[in-house]
Design a protein around this motif. Sequence first.
Motif, mmCIF file in Angstrom:
data_model
loop_
_atom_site.group_PDB
_atom_site.id
_atom_site.type_symbol
_atom_site.label_atom_id
_atom_site.label_comp_id
_atom_site.label_asym_id
_atom_site.label_seq_id
_atom_site.Cartn_x
_atom_site.Cartn_y
_atom_site.Cartn_z
ATOM 1 N N GLY A 170 7.887 -75.069 -38.922
ATOM 2 C CA GLY A 170 7.042 -75.744 -37.943
ATOM 3 C C GLY A 170 6.775 -77.195 -38.300
ATOM 4 O O GLY A 170 6.757 -78.079 -37.425
ATOM 5 N N ASP B 29 11.779 -72.913 -23.869
ATOM 6 C CA ASP B 29 10.500 -72.509 -23.278
ATOM 7 C C ASP B 29 9.596 -71.850 -24.304
ATOM 8 O O ASP B 29 8.360 -71.905 -24.181
ATOM 9 C CB ASP B 29 10.751 -71.544 -22.110
ATOM 10 N N GLN B 30 10.194 -71.228 -25.314
ATOM 11 C CA GLN B 30 9.408 -70.521 -26.328
ATOM 12 C C GLN B 30 9.058 -71.388 -27.534
ATOM 13 O O GLN B 30 8.352 -70.935 -28.434
ATOM 14 C CB GLN B 30 10.184 -69.286 -26.800
ATOM 15 N N ASP B 31 9.559 -72.621 -27.549
ATOM 16 C CA ASP B 31 9.259 -73.535 -28.655
ATOM 17 C C ASP B 31 8.014 -74.357 -28.310
ATOM 18 O O ASP B 31 8.025 -75.162 -27.375
ATOM 19 C CB ASP B 31 10.456 -74.459 -28.912
ATOM 20 N N GLY B 32 6.936 -74.147 -29.067
ATOM 21 C CA GLY B 32 5.676 -74.807 -28.762
ATOM 22 C C GLY B 32 5.736 -76.319 -28.857
ATOM 23 O O GLY B 32 5.093 -77.027 -28.066
ATOM 24 N N TYR B 33 6.510 -76.852 -29.802
ATOM 25 C CA TYR B 33 6.580 -78.300 -29.970
ATOM 26 C C TYR B 33 7.366 -78.955 -28.835
ATOM 27 O O TYR B 33 7.020 -80.049 -28.384
ATOM 28 C CB TYR B 33 7.204 -78.637 -31.320
ATOM 29 N N TRP C 156 7.535 -77.689 -25.794
ATOM 30 C CA TRP C 156 6.627 -77.588 -24.647
ATOM 31 C C TRP C 156 5.546 -78.671 -24.715
ATOM 32 O O TRP C 156 5.215 -79.297 -23.699
ATOM 33 C CB TRP C 156 5.968 -76.213 -24.638
ATOM 34 N N LEU C 157 4.983 -78.886 -25.897
ATOM 35 C CA LEU C 157 3.936 -79.893 -26.067
ATOM 36 C C LEU C 157 4.450 -81.283 -25.708
ATOM 37 O O LEU C 157 3.776 -82.038 -24.988
ATOM 38 C CB LEU C 157 3.436 -79.874 -27.516
ATOM 39 N N LYS D 189 5.084 -81.524 -21.880
ATOM 40 C CA LYS D 189 3.845 -81.540 -21.106
ATOM 41 C C LYS D 189 3.115 -82.866 -21.232
ATOM 42 O O LYS D 189 2.551 -83.387 -20.247
ATOM 43 C CB LYS D 189 2.944 -80.400 -21.603
#
Length: 383
Positions: free
Chosen positions: A125, A199-203, A205-206, A209
């Motif tokens: 991460g 879509d499943q990678d939070g970074y 997506w962040l 967005k």
Amino acid sequence: MKFYQKPRGRSTRLIVSIRLELCVSAVFRQATSVIFNFSTFVETLFRNSRMVDETKPAKKREMKWAAILWYIYIHVLGVYAIWFLFTSAKWLTVIYTLFITILGCLGVTAGAHRLWAHRTYEATGFLRLSLMLCHTLAGVGSIYDWVLYHRLHHKYYGTDKDPYNHKKGFFYSHYVGNALSPSIDYDEMKREIDTRDLDQDGYVWLQKKFYWPLFLIFGLILSLNVPLEYWDESMTETILITGVLRFAITVNVSWLVNSARLVWSMEGKKLIQISDTFNLLMPPYSISMFFLTKSFWPVYHYIIPWDWKCGEFGSYASGFTTFFIKVWHDLGFIDLPQTTDTEDIRTMLHDVSKKKMTFANGLDKLKEKSIYKAKEVKLMVKH
């Protein structure tokens, strides 16, 4: 009785040298011919195995005028900034700009390209967050859109739906393709390209967005504030060099990932032509210059895109991005780097030639084997 004088001295060395050059020249021609024929054979199999549905025609592409004006702006002022770079900028500004430019380029090559687009390795991460911020510094849009376009480029490579179609030349692939709208609708593109991992990678997506706030903070405010705050650089030099020139470089590096094959890749009969030209210009045994000039690794990348060792600009197992991945892997922040070797490729091609499997299935088997070996190495290191 007759006596014959044997040639000695420079005459002997000259004869030996000429014969050696002729021998090496012949071997080099045969080797380059074999390499070219093999590459053509493999690429033909690859194209036949990746036949895409062309029944639906590509949408007419339109100019993205806002992007075009931005690109003109950073290129013109970027060239102007070079004058200040050598005449009035402080050394700390030059070093700092070089540093954050390299970070931005790594965000594109090691991050968006090798990590997120092709999943050549897994990262912790912390490293994914760092690469996401580095990619934001580059100012080339979100990782999500960059990967989406690049995967579209690989899927429809060399067709009208390829946004960077190399068949239309370098100028189109490098410049025009990035100034036009996509050849298919964005929603259709998302249906055709698998983006579930993104879509499943939070970074990812962040960043998608909140891209513009992140770019404003990290790409502009914080990065431009450093020279102004810590060594009193002038506003003009800071904006032109640390800002505009940096973006001009990172944007072109980002474009080269898609167009570099036209610069560094050997195609067509160029191989034989260049080998003949080199025989005229320099000793034929100096073939190292040939391999520095052109290579088949860009072709290899389009066949096996998940090999982490394959560089973006014609190299393999070398280059700064590859070195960066090696270092972070040794530090434990990168896991399961995927690669293959000559023996596995030879075995796969042998099975394909014997019609034991299709070329597409052979590539899938090759990838499965690389993942298995990466996990095996991981277990060996742990024990």
